[in-house]
Design an enzyme around this catalytic site. Structure first.
Site, mmCIF file in Angstrom:
data_model
loop_
_atom_site.group_PDB
_atom_site.id
_atom_site.type_symbol
_atom_site.label_atom_id
_atom_site.label_comp_id
_atom_site.label_asym_id
_atom_site.label_seq_id
_atom_site.Cartn_x
_atom_site.Cartn_y
_atom_site.Cartn_z
ATOM 1 N N HIS A 115 -4.293 -1.252 1.799
ATOM 2 C CA HIS A 115 -5.559 -1.936 2.096
ATOM 3 C C HIS A 115 -5.415 -3.413 1.750
ATOM 4 O O HIS A 115 -4.448 -3.798 1.082
ATOM 5 C CB HIS A 115 -6.697 -1.330 1.268
ATOM 6 C CG HIS A 115 -6.479 -1.510 -0.205
ATOM 7 N ND1 HIS A 115 -5.751 -0.615 -0.972
ATOM 8 C CD2 HIS A 115 -6.839 -2.499 -1.057
ATOM 9 C CE1 HIS A 115 -5.690 -1.049 -2.207
ATOM 10 N NE2 HIS A 115 -6.339 -2.207 -2.298
ATOM 11 N N HIS A 140 -3.348 -9.786 0.738
ATOM 12 C CA HIS A 140 -2.059 -9.086 0.769
ATOM 13 C C HIS A 140 -2.287 -7.582 0.831
ATOM 14 O O HIS A 140 -3.402 -7.113 0.561
ATOM 15 C CB HIS A 140 -1.259 -9.430 -0.496
ATOM 16 C CG HIS A 140 -1.918 -8.931 -1.743
ATOM 17 N ND1 HIS A 140 -2.912 -9.647 -2.394
ATOM 18 C CD2 HIS A 140 -1.779 -7.779 -2.434
ATOM 19 C CE1 HIS A 140 -3.336 -8.950 -3.445
ATOM 20 N NE2 HIS A 140 -2.674 -7.816 -3.481
#
Ligand code: ATP
Ligand code: MG
Length: 180
Positions: free
Chosen positions: A37, A120
Site C-alpha cells: 500500500h 512509497h
C-alpha cells in the site's frame, strides 16, 4: 483503541509487478503482496469515537483521481536501514491529497504522525547489520530501473492494523472514492 492508518491500495497488476521485484531482493522479512500500500497518514492508536469522526471527515472530502507510477527502489534508515521500498513518482496532486487527508484527520481529533511525506510502497522491513546494508544498497541501486504504472488511483482506504505473530494484518474499515 484501534491502530489505524489511511492509505492508497494498489491494483493487482502493480502488486504482482512488485512481488516479482521483491522476489529478486535479499530481504529477510518480506511484506506479503496483499499488504502492499501507499501510506498517506499514520494515525496510531485511535479511540473509537475519534475514529468515527475521522470516517465522517474523510467521507466529506472531495478529492480527484490520480495517475500514479512507481520508479526505483530504495532504503529508509540511513546507515542502519530498516525498510526497503519502491518509490512513487512525485506528484503534486498526490502531495495535496495527502495534506488534505492529514488535515482532515487532525481536525477530527486523530492527528497523523508528522513524518515528512515520501510516498512509497514498503517491500520489506528488517534490522540490518552493515554487511546486509551494503548488500541492500546494491540491490536498491540495481533496482533503479524498476518501473510500474501508471495506474489510476480511484479510492483511498482507512485501515486497521493488528500486530500478529508473523507480521501485521490490515483490514479495510472504510473506502472513499476519488472522483474525476
Ligand atoms: P510492523 O510495524 O508490525 O512491522 P507495519 O509497519 O506494516 O508492520 P504499522 O506499524 O501498523 O504496520 O503501520 C501501518 C502503516 O503505517 C505502514 O505503512 C507503516 O509504514 C506506516 N507507519 C507506521 N508508523 C509510522 C509513522 N510513525 N509515521 C509514518 N508512517 C508510519
Ligand atoms: Mg510499523
Amino acid at each position: 483503541m484501534i491502530r489505524a492508518f489511511v492509505a492508497l491500495p494498489l491494483p493487482d497488476e502493480i502488486r504482482s509487478r512488485l512481488s516479482v521485484a521483491q522476489f529478486l531482493l535479499p530481504l529477510p522479512r518480506k511484506v506479503p503482496p496483499e499488504n502492499f500500500h501507499i501510506t498517506l497518514a499514520f494515525l496510531g492508536e485511535v479511540a473509537v469515537p475519534a475514529l468515527q469522526e475521522v470516517d465522517l471527515a474523510l467521507g466529506a472530502l472531495r478529492l480527484p483521481r490520480l495517475a500514479l507510477s512507481l520508479q526505483g527502489l530504495g532504503l529508509f534508515g540511513g546507515a542502519r536501514p530498516r525498510s526497503f521500498h519502491a518509490s512513487v513518482v512525485p506528484d503534486p496532486d498526490l502531495a495535496r491529497m495527502q495534506a488534505r487527508i492529514a488535515r482532515a484527520c487532525a481536525m477530527a481529533g486523530a492527528p497523523a504522525e508528522a513524518r515528512r511525506f515520501v510516498p512509497h510502497v514498503t517491500l520489506g522491513r528488517f534490522r540490518a547489520d552493515l554487511a546486509d546494508a551494503m548488500r541492500l544498497e546494491r540491490s536498491a541501486a540495481e533496482g533503479a530501473g524498476f518501473a510500474a504504472g501508471p495506474w489510476t488511483a480511484d479510492r483511498f482506504v482507512l485501515y486497521r492494523s493488528e500486530r500478529g505473530g508473523d507480521g501485521p494484518r490490515y483490514d479495510e474499515l472504510a473506502s472513499y472514492p476519488l472522483t474525476a
